[in-house]
Design a protein around this motif. Structure first.
Motif, PDB file in Angstrom:
ATOM      1  N   LEU A 180     -38.665  21.332 161.503  1.00 55.97           N
ATOM      2  CA  LEU A 180     -39.619  20.935 160.462  1.00 55.97           C
ATOM      3  C   LEU A 180     -41.043  21.222 160.911  1.00 55.97           C
ATOM      4  O   LEU A 180     -41.373  21.105 162.084  1.00 55.97           O
ATOM      5  CB  LEU A 180     -39.534  19.421 160.200  1.00 55.97           C
ATOM      6  CG  LEU A 180     -38.229  18.836 159.712  1.00 55.97           C
ATOM      7  CD1 LEU A 180     -38.307  17.315 159.760  1.00 55.97           C
ATOM      8  CD2 LEU A 180     -37.939  19.307 158.313  1.00 55.97           C
ATOM      9  N   HIS A 225     -47.380  17.242 160.512  1.00 55.04           N
ATOM     10  CA  HIS A 225     -48.836  17.061 160.474  1.00 55.04           C
ATOM     11  C   HIS A 225     -49.206  15.960 161.446  1.00 55.04           C
ATOM     12  O   HIS A 225     -48.657  14.861 161.408  1.00 55.04           O
ATOM     13  CB  HIS A 225     -49.297  16.684 159.068  1.00 55.04           C
ATOM     14  CG  HIS A 225     -50.748  16.329 159.013  1.00 55.04           C
ATOM     15  ND1 HIS A 225     -51.745  17.270 159.148  1.00 55.04           N
ATOM     16  CD2 HIS A 225     -51.367  15.142 158.863  1.00 55.04           C
ATOM     17  CE1 HIS A 225     -52.914  16.669 159.077  1.00 55.04           C
ATOM     18  NE2 HIS A 225     -52.712  15.378 158.909  1.00 55.04           N
ATOM     19  N   THR A 285     -44.649   5.854 151.858  1.00 47.66           N
ATOM     20  CA  THR A 285     -44.504   6.391 150.510  1.00 47.66           C
ATOM     21  C   THR A 285     -45.727   6.163 149.677  1.00 47.66           C
ATOM     22  O   THR A 285     -46.542   5.351 149.937  1.00 47.66           O
ATOM     23  CB  THR A 285     -43.293   5.761 149.797  1.00 47.66           C
ATOM     24  OG1 THR A 285     -43.456   4.331 149.822  1.00 47.66           O
ATOM     25  CG2 THR A 285     -42.015   6.183 150.473  1.00 47.66           C
ATOM     26  N   SER A 336     -41.900   4.525 157.163  1.00 45.73           N
ATOM     27  CA  SER A 336     -42.009   5.017 155.797  1.00 45.73           C
ATOM     28  C   SER A 336     -43.428   4.855 155.302  1.00 45.73           C
ATOM     29  O   SER A 336     -44.023   3.793 155.419  1.00 45.73           O
ATOM     30  CB  SER A 336     -41.057   4.220 154.890  1.00 45.73           C
ATOM     31  OG  SER A 336     -41.216   4.630 153.567  1.00 45.73           O
ATOM     32  N   ARG A 349     -46.552  13.134 161.139  1.00 45.03           N
ATOM     33  CA  ARG A 349     -45.967  12.953 159.803  1.00 45.03           C
ATOM     34  C   ARG A 349     -45.099  14.154 159.465  1.00 45.03           C
ATOM     35  O   ARG A 349     -45.471  15.288 159.751  1.00 45.03           O
ATOM     36  CB  ARG A 349     -47.065  12.775 158.766  1.00 45.03           C
ATOM     37  CG  ARG A 349     -47.904  11.548 159.035  1.00 45.03           C
ATOM     38  CD  ARG A 349     -49.007  11.399 158.003  1.00 45.03           C
ATOM     39  NE  ARG A 349     -49.849  10.276 158.306  1.00 45.03           N
ATOM     40  CZ  ARG A 349     -49.653   9.039 157.844  1.00 45.03           C
ATOM     41  NH1 ARG A 349     -48.619   8.790 157.065  1.00 45.03           N
ATOM     42  NH2 ARG A 349     -50.477   8.071 158.174  1.00 45.03           N
ATOM     43  N   ILE A 350     -43.948  13.867 158.864  1.00 47.19           N
ATOM     44  CA  ILE A 350     -43.045  14.910 158.380  1.00 47.19           C
ATOM     45  C   ILE A 350     -42.756  14.643 156.911  1.00 47.19           C
ATOM     46  O   ILE A 350     -42.893  13.523 156.437  1.00 47.19           O
ATOM     47  CB  ILE A 350     -41.719  14.965 159.185  1.00 47.19           C
ATOM     48  CG1 ILE A 350     -40.960  13.646 159.072  1.00 47.19           C
ATOM     49  CG2 ILE A 350     -41.986  15.347 160.628  1.00 47.19           C
ATOM     50  CD1 ILE A 350     -39.568  13.679 159.671  1.00 47.19           C
ATOM     51  N   SER A 351     -42.376  15.679 156.208  1.00 47.01           N
ATOM     52  CA  SER A 351     -42.039  15.556 154.797  1.00 47.01           C
ATOM     53  C   SER A 351     -40.532  15.406 154.650  1.00 47.01           C
ATOM     54  O   SER A 351     -39.765  16.156 155.259  1.00 47.01           O
ATOM     55  CB  SER A 351     -42.515  16.803 154.044  1.00 47.01           C
ATOM     56  OG  SER A 351     -42.116  16.731 152.697  1.00 47.01           O
ATOM     57  N   LEU A 352     -40.114  14.442 153.863  1.00 48.50           N
ATOM     58  CA  LEU A 352     -38.694  14.217 153.589  1.00 48.50           C
ATOM     59  C   LEU A 352     -38.484  14.240 152.081  1.00 48.50           C
ATOM     60  O   LEU A 352     -39.331  13.768 151.324  1.00 48.50           O
ATOM     61  CB  LEU A 352     -38.251  12.872 154.162  1.00 48.50           C
ATOM     62  CG  LEU A 352     -38.381  12.749 155.679  1.00 48.50           C
ATOM     63  CD1 LEU A 352     -38.200  11.307 156.115  1.00 48.50           C
ATOM     64  CD2 LEU A 352     -37.363  13.640 156.360  1.00 48.50           C
ATOM     65  N   VAL A 353     -37.352  14.765 151.649  1.00 48.26           N
ATOM     66  CA  VAL A 353     -37.060  14.918 150.231  1.00 48.26           C
ATOM     67  C   VAL A 353     -35.987  13.914 149.818  1.00 48.26           C
ATOM     68  O   VAL A 353     -34.953  13.784 150.479  1.00 48.26           O
ATOM     69  CB  VAL A 353     -36.584  16.363 149.936  1.00 48.26           C
ATOM     70  CG1 VAL A 353     -36.216  16.522 148.475  1.00 48.26           C
ATOM     71  CG2 VAL A 353     -37.654  17.355 150.343  1.00 48.26           C
TER      72      VAL A 353
END
Length: 87
Positions: A36, A39, A87, A85, A46-50
């Motif tokens: 991945l 940032h 969000t 988390s 930080r990572i992006s999760l879907v």
């Protein structure tokens, strides 16, 4: 939940274009490792999760299990971390 402070020796690596390999534990105990982009905001990685993807389900089920390895040919590193988390 907050993780440990990241030592300053890793800040250059985290500010680079390195790729992180994030590992979680699947529901049957199997490892799941995914490369991945990440940032670094100077405090957190930080990572992006879907939504709906297995890695996010693994982290919700067991937020204390992830590990991260960032790789750059001149400086491979590995560290354990807690998921948080945002969000």
């Amino acid at each position: 939940m907050t993780g440990a402070e990241i030592p300053s020796a890793f800040h250059d690596l985290l500010s680079s274009t390195a790729v992180a390999f994030v590992g979680t534990i699947g529901k049957r105990g199997e490892p799941q490792v995914t490369p991945l982009w990440f940032h670094w905001d100077g405090e957190r990685v930080r990572i992006s999760l879907v939504e709906g993807r297995q890695k996010l389900r693994n982290l919700r089920r067991d937020p204390g299990s992830p590990s991260r390895s960032s790789t750059q040919p001149s400086q491979p590193t590995t560290s354990n971390s807690e998921a948080e988390s945002t969000t």
